[in-house]
Design a protein around this motif. Structure first.
Motif, short mmCIF file in Angstrom:
data_model
loop_
_atom_site.label_atom_id
_atom_site.label_comp_id
_atom_site.label_asym_id
_atom_site.label_seq_id
_atom_site.Cartn_x
_atom_site.Cartn_y
_atom_site.Cartn_z
N ASN A 11 0.81 -1.22 0.00
CA ASN A 11 0.00 0.00 0.00
C ASN A 11 0.84 1.27 0.00
OD1 ASN A 11 -2.26 -1.64 0.11
ND2 ASN A 11 -2.29 -1.63 2.33
N VAL A 12 1.75 1.37 -0.95
CA VAL A 12 2.55 2.58 -1.09
C VAL A 12 1.70 3.60 -1.84
CG1 VAL A 12 4.63 3.57 -2.09
CG2 VAL A 12 4.69 1.29 -1.10
N SER A 13 1.26 4.64 -1.14
CA SER A 13 0.37 5.62 -1.76
C SER A 13 1.10 6.89 -2.18
CB SER A 13 -0.76 5.97 -0.79
OG SER A 13 -0.23 6.54 0.38
N GLY A 14 2.27 7.13 -1.64
CA GLY A 14 3.00 8.35 -1.96
C GLY A 14 4.25 8.07 -2.77
N HIS A 15 4.96 9.12 -3.07
CA HIS A 15 6.20 8.98 -3.82
C HIS A 15 7.40 8.83 -2.90
CE1 HIS A 15 4.45 9.75 -7.72
NE2 HIS A 15 3.76 10.74 -7.19
N LEU A 17 8.82 7.64 1.19
CA LEU A 17 8.53 6.85 2.39
C LEU A 17 9.49 7.24 3.50
CD1 LEU A 17 8.36 3.33 0.71
CD2 LEU A 17 6.42 4.76 1.33
N ALA A 32 10.19 6.23 -3.18
CA ALA A 32 9.54 4.92 -3.20
C ALA A 32 10.01 4.03 -4.36
CB ALA A 32 8.03 5.07 -3.27
N VAL A 54 8.51 -0.62 -7.06
CA VAL A 54 8.56 -0.20 -5.66
C VAL A 54 9.75 -0.87 -4.99
CG1 VAL A 54 7.32 -0.21 -3.47
CG2 VAL A 54 6.08 0.17 -5.58
N VAL A 61 8.78 0.65 7.48
CA VAL A 61 8.15 1.82 6.86
C VAL A 61 7.29 2.50 7.91
CG1 VAL A 61 6.60 2.64 5.06
CG2 VAL A 61 8.17 0.77 4.58
N GLU A 63 5.93 5.84 7.50
CA GLU A 63 4.88 6.68 6.93
C GLU A 63 5.08 6.80 5.42
OE1 GLU A 63 3.27 11.27 7.57
OE2 GLU A 63 5.04 10.58 8.64
N SER A 64 3.98 6.93 4.70
CA SER A 64 4.02 7.20 3.27
C SER A 64 3.69 8.67 3.07
CB SER A 64 3.00 6.32 2.55
OG SER A 64 3.02 6.56 1.18
#
Length: 65
Positions: A11-15, A17, A32, A54, A61, A63-64
């Protein structure tokens, strides 16, 4: 010497981490999808490596971003 296990985060939602180094506890912001190996700024341990998508990380990890 034990081998370091690398896993792909889910669930990597951002660019970017925030990853915590498992050796020294340093928290570092990492892209990421890196194109080269990422090492910890404090202890020099490998915390992320590229996979063509990814990253795979040996740290936690946080926070994203």
């Amino acid at each position: 010497m034990s081998e370091v296990k690398f896993v792909k985060p889910k669930n990597v939602s951002g660019h970017f981490l925030k990853i915590k180094c498992k050796d020294c506890g340093n928290v570092q912001v990492v892209f990421a999808r890196p194109s080269s190996v990422v090492t910890c700024n404090i202890c020099g341990a490998t915390i992320a490596k590229p996979t063509g998508g990814v990253l795979e990380t040996s740290g936690e990890v946080i926070e994203s971003l």
